[in-house]
Design an enzyme around this catalytic site. Structure first.
Site, PDB file in Angstrom:
ATOM      1  N   GLU A 111       0.745  -1.326   0.110  1.00  0.00           N
ATOM      2  CA  GLU A 111      -0.111   0.022   0.386  1.00  0.00           C
ATOM      3  C   GLU A 111       0.784   1.135  -0.215  1.00  0.00           C
ATOM      4  O   GLU A 111       1.179   1.851   0.609  1.00  0.00           O
ATOM      5  CB  GLU A 111      -0.928   0.411   1.596  1.00  0.00           C
ATOM      6  CG  GLU A 111      -1.925  -1.359   1.128  1.00  0.00           C
ATOM      7  CD  GLU A 111      -2.727  -1.499   2.232  1.00  0.00           C
ATOM      8  OE1 GLU A 111      -2.179  -0.700   3.452  1.00  0.00           O
ATOM      9  OE2 GLU A 111      -3.020  -2.830   2.518  1.00  0.00           O
ATOM     10  N   GLU A 126      -4.155  -6.988   2.539  1.00  0.00           N
ATOM     11  CA  GLU A 126      -2.913  -7.306   3.071  1.00  0.00           C
ATOM     12  C   GLU A 126      -3.305  -8.934   2.622  1.00  0.00           C
ATOM     13  O   GLU A 126      -2.591  -9.477   2.168  1.00  0.00           O
ATOM     14  CB  GLU A 126      -3.444  -7.579   4.636  1.00  0.00           C
ATOM     15  CG  GLU A 126      -1.965  -5.873   4.942  1.00  0.00           C
ATOM     16  CD  GLU A 126      -4.036  -5.371   5.451  1.00  0.00           C
ATOM     17  OE1 GLU A 126      -4.427  -5.335   4.845  1.00  0.00           O
ATOM     18  OE2 GLU A 126      -3.138  -4.019   5.276  1.00  0.00           O
ATOM     19  N   GLN A 142       1.956  -1.600   5.637  1.00  0.00           N
ATOM     20  CA  GLN A 142       2.331  -0.381   5.931  1.00  0.00           C
ATOM     21  C   GLN A 142       2.885  -0.258   7.490  1.00  0.00           C
ATOM     22  O   GLN A 142       3.973   0.691   8.021  1.00  0.00           O
ATOM     23  CB  GLN A 142       1.395   0.071   5.707  1.00  0.00           C
ATOM     24  CG  GLN A 142       1.286   2.088   5.922  1.00  0.00           C
ATOM     25  CD  GLN A 142       0.156   2.314   4.470  1.00  0.00           C
ATOM     26  OE1 GLN A 142      -0.924   2.926   4.809  1.00  0.00           O
ATOM     27  NE2 GLN A 142       0.356   2.631   3.581  1.00  0.00           N
ATOM     28  N   PHE A 200      -0.783  -4.775  10.575  1.00  0.00           N
ATOM     29  CA  PHE A 200      -1.882  -5.468  10.010  1.00  0.00           C
ATOM     30  C   PHE A 200      -0.983  -6.373   9.256  1.00  0.00           C
ATOM     31  O   PHE A 200      -2.017  -7.389   8.370  1.00  0.00           O
ATOM     32  CB  PHE A 200      -1.930  -4.013   8.361  1.00  0.00           C
ATOM     33  CG  PHE A 200      -2.152  -2.998   9.232  1.00  0.00           C
ATOM     34  CD1 PHE A 200      -3.603  -2.907  10.004  1.00  0.00           C
ATOM     35  CD2 PHE A 200      -1.512  -1.511   8.818  1.00  0.00           C
ATOM     36  CE1 PHE A 200      -3.330  -1.489  10.951  1.00  0.00           C
ATOM     37  CE2 PHE A 200      -1.467  -0.601  10.107  1.00  0.00           C
ATOM     38  CZ  PHE A 200      -3.187  -0.324   9.713  1.00  0.00           C
ATOM     39  N   ILE A 201      -0.182  -6.856   9.479  1.00  0.00           N
ATOM     40  CA  ILE A 201      -0.284  -8.664   8.694  1.00  0.00           C
ATOM     41  C   ILE A 201      -1.126  -9.685   9.175  1.00  0.00           C
ATOM     42  O   ILE A 201      -1.041 -10.272   8.608  1.00  0.00           O
ATOM     43  CB  ILE A 201       1.340  -9.557  10.066  1.00  0.00           C
ATOM     44  CG1 ILE A 201       1.891  -9.731   8.527  1.00  0.00           C
ATOM     45  CG2 ILE A 201       1.644  -9.306  11.190  1.00  0.00           C
ATOM     46  CD1 ILE A 201       3.755 -10.396   8.651  1.00  0.00           C
ATOM     47  N   HIS A 236       0.077   0.047  16.397  1.00  0.00           N
ATOM     48  CA  HIS A 236       1.255   1.095  15.133  1.00  0.00           C
ATOM     49  C   HIS A 236       2.212   0.071  15.993  1.00  0.00           C
ATOM     50  O   HIS A 236       3.101   1.149  16.048  1.00  0.00           O
ATOM     51  CB  HIS A 236       1.370   2.224  14.723  1.00  0.00           C
ATOM     52  CG  HIS A 236      -0.238   2.573  13.891  1.00  0.00           C
ATOM     53  ND1 HIS A 236      -1.842   2.693  14.065  1.00  0.00           N
ATOM     54  CD2 HIS A 236      -0.594   3.027  12.939  1.00  0.00           C
ATOM     55  CE1 HIS A 236      -2.544   3.161  13.287  1.00  0.00           C
ATOM     56  NE2 HIS A 236      -1.589   2.670  11.950  1.00  0.00           N
TER      57      HIS A 236
HETATM   58  C1  LIG Z   1      -6.631  -3.485   6.861  1.00  0.00           C
HETATM   59  C2  LIG Z   1      -5.350  -2.236   7.358  1.00  0.00           C
HETATM   60  N1  LIG Z   1      -4.863  -2.045   6.370  1.00  0.00           N
HETATM   61  C3  LIG Z   1      -3.821  -0.473   6.425  1.00  0.00           C
HETATM   62  C4  LIG Z   1      -4.027  -0.157   6.935  1.00  0.00           C
HETATM   63  C5  LIG Z   1      -3.488   1.660   6.438  1.00  0.00           C
HETATM   64  N2  LIG Z   1      -4.216   3.089   6.694  1.00  0.00           N
HETATM   65  C6  LIG Z   1      -4.244   3.520   7.083  1.00  0.00           C
HETATM   66  S1  LIG Z   1      -5.955   4.789   6.344  1.00  0.00           S
HETATM   67  C7  LIG Z   1      -5.642   4.062   5.312  1.00  0.00           C
HETATM   68  C8  LIG Z   1      -5.645   4.440   3.701  1.00  0.00           C
HETATM   69  C9  LIG Z   1      -7.552   4.594   4.325  1.00  0.00           C
HETATM   70  O1  LIG Z   1      -8.481   5.210   3.201  1.00  0.00           O
HETATM   71  P1  LIG Z   1      -9.522   5.299   3.184  1.00  0.00           P
HETATM   72  O2  LIG Z   1     -10.022   4.007   3.392  1.00  0.00           O
HETATM   73  O3  LIG Z   1     -10.114   5.712   1.171  1.00  0.00           O
HETATM   74  O4  LIG Z   1     -10.280   6.237   4.247  1.00  0.00           O
HETATM   75  P2  LIG Z   1      -9.712   7.981   3.857  1.00  0.00           P
HETATM   76  O5  LIG Z   1      -8.669   7.484   4.583  1.00  0.00           O
HETATM   77  O6  LIG Z   1      -9.444   8.314   2.723  1.00  0.00           O
HETATM   78  O7  LIG Z   1     -10.648   8.304   4.724  1.00  0.00           O
HETATM   79  C10 LIG Z   1      -4.529   3.475   5.533  1.00  0.00           C
HETATM   80  C11 LIG Z   1      -3.881   1.981   4.052  1.00  0.00           C
HETATM   81  C12 LIG Z   1      -4.914  -0.006   8.045  1.00  0.00           C
HETATM   82  N3  LIG Z   1      -4.903   0.689   8.939  1.00  0.00           N
HETATM   83  N4  LIG Z   1      -5.889  -0.590   7.858  1.00  0.00           N
END
Ligand SMILES: Cc1ncc(C[n+]2csc(CCOP(=O)(O)OP(=O)(O)O)c2C)c(N)n1
Ligand SMILES: Cc1ncc(C[n+]2csc(CCOP(=O)(O)OP(=O)(O)O)c2C)c(N)n1
Ligand SMILES: [Mg+2]
Ligand SMILES: [Mg+2]
Lengths: 415, 339, 339, 415
Positions: free
Chosen positions: B44, B75, B97, B101-102, B142
């Site tokens: 990601e 994931e 990331q 999240f693993i 985290h």
């Molecule tokens: C399962 C998981 N994988 C990765 C992440 C890391 N992460 C946190 S927010 C995010 C982006 C989220 O995008 P979106 O769902 O579109 O929400 P927005 O931030 O746009 O409100 C990521 C990749 C996470 N929180 N949970």
């Protein structure tokens, strides 16, 4: 559901959007003063979604926020101080500093479930909340939010599919803000409208202008009442844009300038203010009043938050487990006769009687509902009618028709 | 975890450069992708953004969209796809990331990826890497140290380095290994420590621990950020005349029993320090190994200094209490030395 | 795992009935659902079919569609939903069709379910149960012993009983507990052992081990199917004049350190027997605890007899070699006794 | 793609369906003689799906079977002895007894990936196979199968969504046999056609009569060639019925009798035999030849399997890890110039240039493909055109129109 909003409701929506933005503005200041522990997310430009959707809930309903739903928490009744203190990891915060941001909840009073960072996990959890509420006769609706990016998680699929099979009174707001961190929606989801995800579960969906708070409220209100009436879960896609970076640290240079400009001109508060003014629902005086009220409130709340101490170190050791009744008296709140779900009334024959699948041996041909409150599906055909489609190979949404030769070959084969 | 002095990088050859831990990882990926077009990266935000921590900065620019793939937030799909790629001879590097999240891909890793070689003779050369560990107030989701979930899964290799030199050399070795390798990068170290690394290509062997400091009164076993904490404690112990031998495990699976046993047979005492929670942490496994293979050499109990058995709390006061630190290590080591 | 004689069920009151391990579990669920309408059951094929192993046979017939829910094949959704239900005061029991599939919900369990009480004061009273363990030639994906993944996760309780009496009493206690409890049911025992259980309601306390056999030469710690193997070995040891004290751990988290320490302080020697793989298994944790709290009482190394560090192979010849058995326990115990 | 099948192809399909059934019949005998270790699954009545779809693949293509795809393995070239020995856990089996049933693969020659029990996991794995094949220039297609029940797993969603974003050359056959163990499809998936799952990913789908081998082959062939041509993944729903229980132990009493009767009359082999006979593609003599050939083959294969020893105990200790080049020489098979993916040719500016999202700073306005072989999407609009829908709250597939009042209120607000 009322067709028109009352004046008070129009003003409420305005007030909460302003409050939402002001709370976050305050937190940016706190962040710059290094008073925020960890990261800070923003819902700038998305306030209409949080506020409009949460405003559609009743007090008894349940919600679970995601990172950009501070507005929903405020509407549900969370005092700004709690939000400040969560971000500052203070002892008086709802989690006493054990977790931050919007990671807190309130099972007893406000009916808020805490999110965790892992995206999508709330979807089955809120499905369970909805199912339990129905089971207990509480007539509640559960609501949560998910991002465009989060809609690619496995648990989104499992949760929404389960909610759909159970016809759970659950409303899911999909905030399509066009970005997931640095990744544009097109790289995550190869469909134009994320509402199409609903088609995989046979549930209804709405597409709403997420920068229009009245549209958002109206759609959410309708969805909430339909869910409450037993029509099953509903997905609402709110089209919007993430105006800032993923969090404070991210300048979001990957966002095209034209895109940003386009959306900045569509600020939901500015738009709504214009509307309220033109409709004579808000004048300069009442606007000033609201601003003063918010300013005074936040000054007080911020002061409280800043004065709260950091948690004592030893607290880290406490409360991994619930120790029993002295810790939590867990009692389900029944709002239907318990006799309905206890023997002998609960007894059924253990056979499948789902319409369209007939019944197993000894069922006597009756149709058992697949869940509480389910009306028999009138459109279902009986087993023997459920033949495969007459056309041997039908393509759904395919670009080219399937070659005729093969089809006719096997059409013959069936005779 | 106060002093970070890049300790233990004496392997660095002359003529090398001082780089951060993070830069060492970036270089390893860059050089491996340069060396072998079968190496690809997916995760990601690893492309245009260069990764949440910028570990893949510049990789997309050099290697292009086919080799540096931004993925949806999925994931299990990322790891499953990487496994499929490895079956055709690619050597994917997968970034989580945050390592927290693993667990979203836990089934895919422990059942599909880990078991293929044993069951049906299918090697899956792939690296799963990501930022782990606490100390930066990342909160309960985290700050994970999930190493033991994987140390307890036969078929995986698990690496958790503490210096830029090792991070680079071990990551390169991981990419070239024919097995699935989990590579944890303690994010506290990313920008806080620097170390010298040689100019050319080198690898550090997987499965070899390293004596970071020689001593004779007791052995301290540690890895990742706690390595530095242990070295700090060792300095303080030396002030009191206690010479601790400090060993950096570096690889947790397979464990370098030889180096561990050699040291403990010399010092006759062992303290294990890890940031992972206590119950079920690797200190237990080491205690069992020492019982089995060096019981008669032990002049004191195998002791452990670890995090508390709780989630990682958010507030700095709480997290500081939760984590081990040099003082706790010092106190335990002193007690053990006196035993 | 040859002889299964329902050993260790002496707690059974007079007037009770001989029931299988499986029936004990079914009874526990039945009675708890009868007692408390907040108790519901959900899982794949638990309703009409009565569960893959028939542990929920008859429950749908009695408690109806609202309380016995057949679900889609969605482990994360099942566990997530159960967690949500628990927030409204329900006490859901979740069945994993085979415990192997629990890893498909690993994130939901370890991050959502386990951490709620610590972080935001939200208890999640729920039980996750399912058939586990090997010895029935179920192969690598139907024989898992995943207990250590959860023992290493603060916030969960982990139970792994060995007798019908305990299975029923502990499952009832689990349903009434305010915390998320993992309840593993060794499928080898389901129909192979019978035991007496009293007619009325009873519970067995979570967190208490049980001395199954008294002895003075060494302590054997075990649980689940290996309990029976250990007892079998103890009989053979007795023939040679070695009296092993055999303790059934029953609950793995929290561990009953008191009972363990009491026994080891008496026998001064300890052998841990588990069916889980070796590296990172609970024997290590116990070794560490004994080092910390009874080092001076140990007259020999903490030893372990466990499965191999491999996936569970399918062929009977291979699986027999993979698993511990009474002979291996006997040999290790004899060596330890002589130490 | 040919419009008509050759006579040989018609006969091949028949042969493999007969072989599939005969192999499984033999295993039922072995099972009754206690020679099978563990459970035994059946594809009785579903042979047309495995055979028809796998027959659409080229030799270089990759597949991964599920529990009811013995037919696909046979078509791909797996000798029956391997299947017998897998089930009997024999030393000469592909996994040497380490795993059973269809849990084996062959990376080097037949291009088969082994399944594991956890449903859905193969979907991302085969997506990765497809992506790697494309990257290496091999022009392969990857195929796997999933059940109606398995389509509710999270990894189904993650895998298919990822395949779709990557336009991976991947074909997924969804065998809707109406049951997942004891659970009818209606309790798992609240849609009539499981092909609708494809709509969540913007990919094409087909619905095929899964008991018609020619229809199955034709649809699969078209899907495979479209995937190979770069059109992205395709989902095929094959409508069928699981004629026996979940596995040998399960009498499937939960299945309504009428349902079973209906489908028993639609046996794919009987139907196809009738067709071949009426079309003069098969006469009694050639049928007899095929039967004799299968009988002789299986007698030999079974004998070999029965004579194979059980694996030696110590084998259990071996091969947890690949020990290096002595164990496996891992080399990617390049069928395109490596220079295409190595610098300087591989170098690009690290900016988003996905059409419809504009480009990040410094991109010069060019559109970079989101994956290899992607044609620029002609229907995409530029950023500034991508306004939210004109109607403020549009409902997709909703039953009632959204209240007009709220909509007009906010329509004004936008001006
Ligand atoms: C399962 C998981 N994988 C990765 C992440 C890391 N992460 C946190 S927010 C995010 C982006 C989220 O995008 P979106 O769902 O579109 O929400 P927005 O931030 O746009 O409100 C990521 C990749 C996470 N929180 N949970
Ligand atoms: C993730 C997961 N959960 C549960 C199971 C147990 N299980 C094996 S097959 C099966 C039913 C599968 O139904 P379906 O996908 O429709 O395939 P079919 O058996 O009908 O071919 C179940 C629940 C599993 N294998 N994997
Ligand atoms: Mg987004
Ligand atoms: Mg099915």
């Amino acid at each position: 559901m009322k067709k028109e909003l009352t004046r008070q409701q129009y003003v409420d929506l305005y007030y909460y959007m302003r409050l939402n933005r002001a709370v976050e503005d305050t937190m940016v200041k706190l962040f710059r003063q290094n008073k925020i522990v960890g990261g800070l997310y923003s819902s700038l430009g998305q306030e209409a979604i949080s506020v409009g959707s949460a405003y559609a809930l009743e007090k008894k309903d349940w919600l679970a926020p995601m990172i950009r739903n501070i507005g929903a928490l405020l509407v549900k009744g969370v005092p700004p101080r709690d939000i400040f203190m969560q971000h500052m990891a203070k002892y008086d915060s709802p989690t006493k500093g054990k977790d931050g941001t919007s990671h807190f909840g309130d099972l007893d009073n406000l009916h808020i479930v805490s999110p965790i960072s892992m995206l999508g996990d709330l979807i089955p959890v809120m499905t369970g909340v909805a199912m339990a509420g129905r089971y207990l006769g509480q007539k509640i609706v559960a609501m949560t939010w998910i991002g465009d990016g989060g809609s690619s998680t496995g648990v989104f699929h499992e949760g929404l599919n389960f909610a759909a099979t159970q016809k759970a009174p659950f409303v899911l707001i999909l905030e399509n803000n066009l970005w997931a961190y640095s990744t544009p929606v097109r790289k995550q989801v190869p469909v134009e409208n994320l509402a199409d995800r609903a088609k995989a579960y046979g549930i209804d969906s709405y597409i709403v202008d997420g920068n229009d708070v009245v549209a958002m409220y109206s759609a959410a209100k309708e969805a909430v009442e339909r869910a409450r009436a037993g029509e099953g879960p509903i997905l609402i896609e709110a089209k919007t844009f993430r105006r800032l970076g993923h969090a404070q640290h991210d300048p979001a240079e990957y966002v095209p300038k034209e895109m940003r400009t386009y959306w900045e001109a569509r600020d939901p508060i500015t738009l709504y203010e214009k509307y309220l003014t033109s409709e004579k629902l808000l004048d300069a005086k009442s606007k000033k009043e609201i601003e003063d009220k918010i300013e005074a409130l936040l000054a007080k709340e911020r002061e409280f938050a800043e004065n709260s101490p950091m948690p004592p170190a030893e607290l880290a050791e406490e409360s991994v487990y619930c120790t029993g009744d002295d810790c939590h008296k867990i009692r389900a709140k029944w709002e239907r006769p318990v006799a309905e779900v206890t023997p002998p009334k609960s007894s059924v024959a253990a056979v499948w009687t789902v319409p369209g699948f007939g019944s197993g041996k000894g069922s006597g041909g009756a149709n058992a509902p697949i869940h509480f409150g389910d009306a028999p599906a009138a459109t279902e055909k009986s087993v023997s009618e459920r033949k495969p489609p007459a056309k041997i190979a039908t393509k759904t949404g395919a670009k080219k028709p399937l070659k005729a030769a093969a089809a006719s070959a096997s059409r013959k084969a069936r005779r | 975890m106060a002093k970070m002095n890049g300790a233990g990088t004496k392997e660095a050859a002359a003529g090398g450069a001082q780089v951060t831990f993070l830069e060492a990882i970036r270089q390893a990926m860059f050089e491996e992708m340069e060396r072998d077009p079968a190496v690809v990266l997916l995760g990601e935000d690893v492309g245009v953004y260069g990764g949440a921590f910028k570990t893949s900065e510049g990789l997309l620019a050099r290697f292009g969209w086919e080799r540096v793939m931004d993925t949806p937030i999925s994931e299990s799909a990322i790891i499953g796809a990487a496994c499929g790629m490895s079956y055709l001879g690619l050597r994917p590097i997968v970034e989580m990331q945050f390592i927290d999240f693993i667990v979203c891909a836990f089934n895919q890793i422990t059942n599909f990826v880990a078991k293929g070689h044993y069951l049906w003779n299918a090697p899956a050369p792939m690296v799963i890497r990501g930022p782990s560990g606490g100390g930066v107030h990342g909160g309960p989701f985290h700050s994970a140290n999930p190493e033991m979930y994987f140390v307890h899964t036969p078929g995986l290799k698990v690496i958790y380095p503490s210096t830029p030199y090792d991070a680079k050399g071990l990551l390169k070795a991981a990419v070239r290994d024919n097995n699935p390798v989990l590579f944890f990068e303690h994010k506290f170290l990313y920008r806080r420590i620097k170390g010298e690394i040689p100019a050319g290509d080198y690898t550090v062997p997987i499965g070899k621990a390293m004596v970071r400091r020689e001593g004779r009164h007791l052995t301290i076993l540690s890895y990742a950020a706690m390595m530095h904490t242990s070295l700090e404690a060792a300095e303080a112990l030396a002030q009191e005349g206690i010479e601790a031998e400090v060993i950096d495990l570096r690889t947790l699976l397979p464990l370098d029993e030889e180096t561990i046993l050699q040291s403990v047979k010399k010092t006759n005492k062992c303290l294990v320090v890890h940031e992972d929670t206590k119950t079920g942490g690797i200190a237990g496994e080491i205690a069992a190994i020492l019982c089995e293979k060096a019981f008669d050499d032990l002049d004191g109990p195998v002791m452990r200094v670890t995090s508390l058995d709780t989630p990682v709390p958010y507030a700095p006061t709480l997290e500081d209490h939760f984590l081990p630190n040099a003082k706790k290590v010092f106190t335990a080591a002193k007690e053990l030395a006196r035993y």
